[in-house]
Scaffold this motif. Sequence first.
Motif, PDB file in Angstrom:
ATOM      1  N   GLU A  57       0.943  -1.083   0.046  1.00  0.00           N
ATOM      2  CA  GLU A  57      -0.094   0.287   0.017  1.00  0.00           C
ATOM      3  C   GLU A  57       1.064   1.289   0.106  1.00  0.00           C
ATOM      4  O   GLU A  57       0.476   2.277  -0.521  1.00  0.00           O
ATOM      5  N   ASP A  58       2.139   1.193   0.452  1.00  0.00           N
ATOM      6  CA  ASP A  58       2.995   2.565   0.579  1.00  0.00           C
ATOM      7  C   ASP A  58       3.939   2.430  -0.447  1.00  0.00           C
ATOM      8  O   ASP A  58       4.594   3.425  -0.767  1.00  0.00           O
ATOM      9  N   GLY A  59       3.532   1.629  -1.586  1.00  0.00           N
ATOM     10  CA  GLY A  59       4.363   1.668  -2.695  1.00  0.00           C
ATOM     11  C   GLY A  59       5.649   0.777  -2.936  1.00  0.00           C
ATOM     12  O   GLY A  59       6.227   0.783  -3.882  1.00  0.00           O
ATOM     13  N   THR A  60       5.979  -0.024  -1.643  1.00  0.00           N
ATOM     14  CA  THR A  60       7.205  -0.853  -1.730  1.00  0.00           C
ATOM     15  C   THR A  60       6.785  -1.894  -2.732  1.00  0.00           C
ATOM     16  O   THR A  60       6.036  -2.563  -2.438  1.00  0.00           O
ATOM     17  N   PRO A  61       8.033  -2.189  -3.587  1.00  0.00           N
ATOM     18  CA  PRO A  61       7.724  -3.310  -4.468  1.00  0.00           C
ATOM     19  C   PRO A  61       7.844  -4.739  -3.550  1.00  0.00           C
ATOM     20  O   PRO A  61       8.679  -4.917  -2.526  1.00  0.00           O
ATOM     21  N   LEU A  62       6.901  -5.603  -3.887  1.00  0.00           N
ATOM     22  CA  LEU A  62       6.792  -7.023  -3.371  1.00  0.00           C
ATOM     23  C   LEU A  62       7.800  -7.861  -4.109  1.00  0.00           C
ATOM     24  O   LEU A  62       8.065  -8.031  -5.309  1.00  0.00           O
ATOM     25  N   THR A  63       8.663  -8.835  -3.327  1.00  0.00           N
ATOM     26  CA  THR A  63       9.587  -9.724  -3.999  1.00  0.00           C
ATOM     27  C   THR A  63       8.767 -11.160  -3.879  1.00  0.00           C
ATOM     28  O   THR A  63       9.482 -11.982  -4.506  1.00  0.00           O
TER      29      THR A  63
END
Length: 485
Positions: A323-329
């Motif tokens: 939700e905060d824009g952090t990419p998921l890996t």
Amino acid sequence: MPLLPALQDPSGPAAAREAVRFDDVTLTYSGLARVTEALAARLTGADRVAVWATPTAHTVVAVVAALRAGVPAVPLNPKTGERELAHIVADSAPSLVLASPDDVLPPALAGLERLGVTTAPPDPAPTALPEPDPESPALVVYTSGTTGPPKGAVLPRRALAASLDALEDAWGWTADDVLVHALPLFHVHGLILGVLGPLRRGGSVRHLGRFTPEGVARELGAGGTMLFGVPTMYHRLAEALADPDASAGLAKALAGARLLVSGSAALPVHDHERIAAATGRRVIERYGMTETLMNTGVRADGAPRPGTVGPPLRGVELRLVEEDGTPLTGTDAIGEIQVRGPNLFTGYLNRPDATAAALTADGWFRTGDMATLDPDGYVRIVGRKATDLIKSGGYKIGAGEIENALLDHPGVREAAVTGEPDPDLGERIVAWVVPADPAAPPAAGELADHVAAQLAPHKRPRTVRYLDALPRNDLGKIMKRALHG
């Protein structure tokens, strides 16, 4: 390469080949080139033109003429209400409206100069027209307006070419393919993929005018190689295949097609399995949006996998973010899909604020769709961020997998899942069910247990509401915002 190369080579190998067929109207590439060249000459100087987009050859002629003239076209849905249509006309400010001479236009278009569209090619031989710049606008397609008045997505020629060429790569699409469909011609699926796709390849499109299983069987059985549809259409095909008196010809026709493609919404796994069992053929899915055109797609030479929309297409970058824009890996977590590539629109017409809000600082488009990634890159969409991501008891839950589980119950004909505020859980899962037998609907507890056994206990519906039918739009998508207790 021109956007529609076969029309720029009037004496080329495609000249005598069938380009489009609508009931009793058939145009070869030579005929389509002549009739669109004549109309294109009449569009010179127009800033933008509206097209009354009926499911007829007139719409194809109008849009192709505008593309050849380098004039952006605004396809109008003939079923649009008066207020929304007035907004679109005021926002896009077309110079003209193109329509068949037989069309009766609504009052919202009364102030526009009308140009009649014919499908009869004139006698003069066609010539090649100057090719507009790839970055110039080709179409302005209006979104559904679920969060306010519809916005006009400006689609450049570059985006159309990039998406159609990526599908050529994924699907082995050639000039020998004959596409069958009955989709509306005012949106990406029916117009860009379903008409401009075949025309870019030098192939043929046969439009049914109105969808029927009989029409699909007839055209696929008469040389059609590809079928494009939305889940509602494939559901009706699955129902027809279950009828022993009508299924033999349809099953043979579907089995003989090179490619069966579903899009615009997720095809329930239950219908995937029913069609595969009856025909031996798998329906493949792809994923796109008005603003991005095509993002992912199961390849023709890839592994069909019900519940997925395949990996990213050639040239498309795709990532999932928190939700905060952090990419998921990881490959299990749910995140919002963001995409970047030559397939993107240039922005919303007259709405720089909305354009800025839709894009990240580094150029990724925020789709609002939530998904997970399989280890091999296949995308599994779980729903829209606004309506299909349910946060219940500390879990992030996608509505789509619960819907598929409900549809696997023999007592359920249709199902939709939403979330509602709950003082204990944050949100509770609500199932909206159209029973197979309205006189004897499955009990709420039975459905909850069914879902819990297939998925997990925290994914079971806490509330079940029964309906005669689910609200759907023109593309067959369920309108979840219309569902409320």
